[in-house]
Design an enzyme around this catalytic site. Structure first.
Site, mmCIF file in Angstrom:
data_model
loop_
_atom_site.group_PDB
_atom_site.id
_atom_site.type_symbol
_atom_site.label_atom_id
_atom_site.label_comp_id
_atom_site.label_asym_id
_atom_site.label_seq_id
_atom_site.Cartn_x
_atom_site.Cartn_y
_atom_site.Cartn_z
ATOM 1 N N ASN A 9 -2.504 -80.385 -7.263
ATOM 2 C CA ASN A 9 -2.985 -79.609 -8.410
ATOM 3 C C ASN A 9 -4.508 -79.687 -8.405
ATOM 4 O O ASN A 9 -5.070 -80.723 -8.738
ATOM 5 C CB ASN A 9 -2.395 -80.207 -9.700
ATOM 6 C CG ASN A 9 -2.966 -79.575 -10.954
ATOM 7 O OD1 ASN A 9 -3.600 -78.510 -10.901
ATOM 8 N ND2 ASN A 9 -2.739 -80.215 -12.092
ATOM 9 N N LYS A 11 -6.565 -78.251 -10.281
ATOM 10 C CA LYS A 11 -7.148 -78.132 -11.641
ATOM 11 C C LYS A 11 -8.350 -77.179 -11.630
ATOM 12 O O LYS A 11 -8.370 -76.233 -10.865
ATOM 13 C CB LYS A 11 -7.512 -79.514 -12.183
ATOM 14 C CG LYS A 11 -6.367 -80.502 -12.099
ATOM 15 C CD LYS A 11 -6.631 -81.743 -12.903
ATOM 16 C CE LYS A 11 -5.509 -82.729 -12.667
ATOM 17 N NZ LYS A 11 -5.589 -83.887 -13.536
ATOM 18 N N HIS A 94 1.818 -78.923 -17.920
ATOM 19 C CA HIS A 94 0.967 -80.056 -17.510
ATOM 20 C C HIS A 94 0.419 -80.729 -18.762
ATOM 21 O O HIS A 94 0.112 -80.062 -19.754
ATOM 22 C CB HIS A 94 -0.171 -79.565 -16.614
ATOM 23 C CG HIS A 94 -0.913 -80.680 -15.961
ATOM 24 N ND1 HIS A 94 -1.881 -81.406 -16.610
ATOM 25 C CD2 HIS A 94 -0.791 -81.229 -14.725
ATOM 26 C CE1 HIS A 94 -2.343 -82.345 -15.797
ATOM 27 N NE2 HIS A 94 -1.702 -82.265 -14.647
ATOM 28 N N GLU A 96 -2.380 -81.746 -19.515
ATOM 29 C CA GLU A 96 -3.670 -81.202 -19.989
ATOM 30 C C GLU A 96 -3.452 -79.923 -20.778
ATOM 31 O O GLU A 96 -4.168 -79.639 -21.744
ATOM 32 C CB GLU A 96 -4.615 -80.988 -18.785
ATOM 33 C CG GLU A 96 -5.118 -82.324 -18.259
ATOM 34 C CD GLU A 96 -5.419 -82.366 -16.767
ATOM 35 O OE1 GLU A 96 -5.564 -81.304 -16.144
ATOM 36 O OE2 GLU A 96 -5.493 -83.495 -16.230
ATOM 37 N N GLU A 166 4.806 -87.392 -15.156
ATOM 38 C CA GLU A 166 3.408 -87.811 -15.091
ATOM 39 C C GLU A 166 3.034 -88.561 -16.358
ATOM 40 O O GLU A 166 2.702 -87.940 -17.378
ATOM 41 C CB GLU A 166 2.498 -86.587 -14.961
ATOM 42 C CG GLU A 166 2.780 -85.741 -13.747
ATOM 43 C CD GLU A 166 1.575 -84.874 -13.399
ATOM 44 O OE1 GLU A 166 1.040 -85.067 -12.314
ATOM 45 O OE2 GLU A 166 1.157 -84.048 -14.218
ATOM 46 N N GLY A 172 -5.585 -89.188 -13.621
ATOM 47 C CA GLY A 172 -7.038 -89.168 -13.464
ATOM 48 C C GLY A 172 -7.720 -90.458 -13.905
ATOM 49 O O GLY A 172 -8.931 -90.500 -14.063
ATOM 50 N N SER A 212 -2.574 -90.573 -10.491
ATOM 51 C CA SER A 212 -3.382 -91.357 -9.562
ATOM 52 C C SER A 212 -2.652 -91.720 -8.261
ATOM 53 O O SER A 212 -2.801 -92.828 -7.744
ATOM 54 C CB SER A 212 -3.920 -92.611 -10.265
ATOM 55 O OG SER A 212 -4.712 -92.236 -11.390
#
Ligand code: PEP
Length: 250
Positions: A9, A11, A94, A96, A166, A172, A212
């Site tokens: 991904n 992003k 996702h 985010e 996730e 991240g 990660s």
């Protein structure tokens, strides 16, 4: 037998020319690898990357799409626009999108249903925050996200769904769930799928881990029974970092 599925991904990183360069390098480097591989560039980088990878086995996916087929939705992208470029896979839900853009399970579900109606493959992301995990809510959160995200999805359509677990606190941050914790959460997700559908669907559904993932931890994660792949953010932005993940079994 579930085939390993490794996804990158990107992003909001890489310009179109940087994305095309990386895609070409990756296609060359990953030739012949046994895993199914996907990259998800930003919208404006999709056309160039789709063209660059059209003769490779690497799947190109969108990071999001709208839940309508067309209309007055400024700044949004509809599934037909993706399909016109040859993009048949989309990442939905996702963390985010959920946290920054306020996407609810209901909205994500309507995107999932539209993607399936359009014949697309979906990577549906789920995962708990640190607060939810520490508050003992892991099962409740995953159960809600899976059940509501897959509402009205049929058993047949499940062949087009990949789940990506996730944990938000691992995305991240450099913190990875231990392989045991990740495998436990994946087993839980599989049991939720079994309750919603049946044992066969649960056993056949690919569940990626994300948070990660890097060259140093991918082997031990992928060795776990219920971990079938990875959704990779930061470490998917260069061939040097992504190739060892894609070829984790070498
Ligand atoms: C992600 O974007 O889905 C992700 C897991 O990011 P990272 O690998 O950088 O933690």
């Amino acid at each position: 037998m579930r085939r390993a599925y490794i996804a990158g991904n990107w992003k909001m990183n890489l310009t179109p020319s940087e994305g095309v360069k990386l895609a070409k390098e990756l296609a060359e480097a990953a030739k012949g690898c046994s895993a199914k591989v996907m990259v998800a560039p930003n919208f404006v980088t999709l056309p160039g990357v789709a063209e660059a990878l059209k003769d490779s086995d690497i799947i190109v996916a969108a990071q999001n799409m709208n839940d309508h087929t067309s209309g007055a939705f400024t700044g949004e992208v509809a599934p037909a626009m993706l399909k016109d470029l040859g993009i048949n896979t989309v990442i939905l839900g996702h963390s985010e999108r959920r946290a920054i853009y306020g996407e609810s399970d209901a909205l994500i579900n309507s995107k999932v249903l539209l993607a399936l109606e359009e014949g697309m493959d979906v990577v549906l992301c789920i995962g708990e925050t640190l607060e939810e995990r520490e508050g003992g809510k892991l099962e409740e959160v995953l159960s809600r996200q899976v059940t509501e995200g897959l509402k009205n999805v049929t058993e047949q359509q499940m062949a087009k769904i990949t789940l990506a677990y996730e944990p938000v606190w691992a995305i991240g941050t450099g913190k990875t769930a231990s392989p045991e914790d990740a495998d436990g959460a994946h087993a839980l997700v599989r049991s939720i799928i079994e309750k919603l559908f049946n044992k066969t669907v649960a056993e056949e559904t690919i569940i990626q881990y994300g948070g990660s993932v890097k060259a140093a931890n991918v082997k031990e994660l992928m060795a776990k029974e219920n971990i079938d792949g990875a959704l990779v953010g930061g470490a998917s932005l260069s061939v040097e970092k992504f190739l060892p993940i894609v070829t984790f079994d070498k």
